[in-house]
Design an enzyme around this catalytic site. Sequence first.
Site, PDB file in Angstrom:
ATOM      1  N   ASN A  32      11.575 -44.627  -5.437  1.00  0.00           N
ATOM      2  CA  ASN A  32      12.527 -45.405  -4.643  1.00  0.00           C
ATOM      3  C   ASN A  32      12.562 -46.882  -5.022  1.00  0.00           C
ATOM      4  OD1 ASN A  32      13.527 -43.255  -3.202  1.00  0.00           O
ATOM      5  ND2 ASN A  32      12.096 -43.480  -1.498  1.00  0.00           N
ATOM      6  N   HIS A  34      12.456 -47.986  -8.142  1.00  0.00           N
ATOM      7  CA  HIS A  34      13.445 -48.027  -9.222  1.00  0.00           C
ATOM      8  C   HIS A  34      14.857 -47.841  -8.673  1.00  0.00           C
ATOM      9  CE1 HIS A  34       9.797 -46.494 -11.487  1.00  0.00           C
ATOM     10  NE2 HIS A  34      10.107 -47.575 -12.170  1.00  0.00           N
ATOM     11  N   LYS A 145       9.980 -57.508  -7.844  1.00  0.00           N
ATOM     12  CA  LYS A 145       9.049 -58.601  -7.551  1.00  0.00           C
ATOM     13  C   LYS A 145       7.596 -58.129  -7.515  1.00  0.00           C
ATOM     14  CE  LYS A 145      12.103 -61.648  -4.883  1.00  0.00           C
ATOM     15  NZ  LYS A 145      12.293 -62.299  -3.555  1.00  0.00           N
ATOM     16  N   LYS A 146       7.383 -56.821  -7.444  1.00  0.00           N
ATOM     17  CA  LYS A 146       6.013 -56.317  -7.407  1.00  0.00           C
ATOM     18  C   LYS A 146       5.234 -56.754  -8.640  1.00  0.00           C
ATOM     19  CE  LYS A 146       3.414 -52.012  -6.963  1.00  0.00           C
ATOM     20  NZ  LYS A 146       3.095 -51.743  -8.380  1.00  0.00           N
ATOM     21  N   ASP A 147       5.896 -56.725  -9.797  1.00  0.00           N
ATOM     22  CA  ASP A 147       5.285 -57.223 -11.036  1.00  0.00           C
ATOM     23  C   ASP A 147       5.639 -58.697 -11.184  1.00  0.00           C
ATOM     24  OD1 ASP A 147       4.099 -54.736 -12.099  1.00  0.00           O
ATOM     25  OD2 ASP A 147       6.186 -54.072 -12.138  1.00  0.00           O
ATOM     26  N   GLN A 150       4.872 -60.528 -14.554  1.00  0.00           N
ATOM     27  CA  GLN A 150       5.815 -60.056 -15.555  1.00  0.00           C
ATOM     28  C   GLN A 150       7.185 -60.683 -15.343  1.00  0.00           C
ATOM     29  OE1 GLN A 150       6.301 -55.730 -16.832  1.00  0.00           O
ATOM     30  NE2 GLN A 150       8.030 -55.948 -15.437  1.00  0.00           N
ATOM     31  N   SER A 183       4.486 -45.930  -9.781  1.00  0.00           N
ATOM     32  CA  SER A 183       4.376 -44.649 -10.479  1.00  0.00           C
ATOM     33  C   SER A 183       2.947 -44.140 -10.463  1.00  0.00           C
ATOM     34  CB  SER A 183       4.861 -44.800 -11.923  1.00  0.00           C
ATOM     35  OG  SER A 183       6.219 -45.172 -11.947  1.00  0.00           O
TER      36      SER A 183
END
Length: 273
Positions: A32, A34, A145-147, A150, A183
């Site tokens: 979800n 993605h 925003k989780k990464d 990155q 994932s």
Amino acid sequence: MKIVKSIEELISYRKSVTSKVGFVPTMGALHNGHLSLIKQARIQNDIVILSIFVNPTQFLPNEDFNSYPRKEEADIKIATLAGVDVVFAPDVNEMYSLQEPKVIAPRDIAYILEGKKRPGHFDGVLSVLMKLFHIVKPHNAYFGKKDAQQLFLVQNMVDTYFLPINIVPCDIIRDADGLALSSRNIYLDSKQRAKALSLSVALKNGSQAIMKGEREVVKIEKIMREALKEVEVDYVTVLSRDFKFVEHISIKETLLLIAAYVDNVRLIDNLWI
């Protein structure tokens, strides 16, 4: 929906498209989180291109490249239902040659936090994204925003190389229990998942301390760590949004970040304030 395996075919397709293109780069195993990126891209663009590519250059030798979840058939079904126009799913040999230059991430940002124990990880991330950006030529590209680290480095690369791409940050998506979608969550059994919930609890406790007036980073980090006794903490930190270490925070420009191991599963989470 069109499924493309070769770079040549995608470049040819892209030349035929004159309308606005949104791009969602992924390593597959779609969830979800993605889907939220795809949804945003669908709203803001005429064409949505999704890439599925487990990028070997961002994995260290002892990491889970070979066991990383690969669910291309399911991913294609999900992408179809989500309204993706093109799925680009190249082979490793299609994307990489034996001799080629790399994009080198700036060391002051790339070798802290996620990059401290994973030297070269962000070089691999930026190198594959540079390739994908040149192949897809998107107007907008969507990142979660989780990464957070990155995301910062991708924006820096786009700015530094004057790439005509708008990077769109998208909010973290969580399950009902508060666990940030990943994932790698499929590796967790029920007991491990219960332990993993301590990450979002720690972030909540840190943010509540800030809302109550705490501005000293050391004290906020201590409050967060108190909720993480059942996991192996990699890092707990409070930074400015430009990834600078500070002693006291500005409430509108702050990131709370956590990385921890639940047994052998490494998870990250963060909160933007």
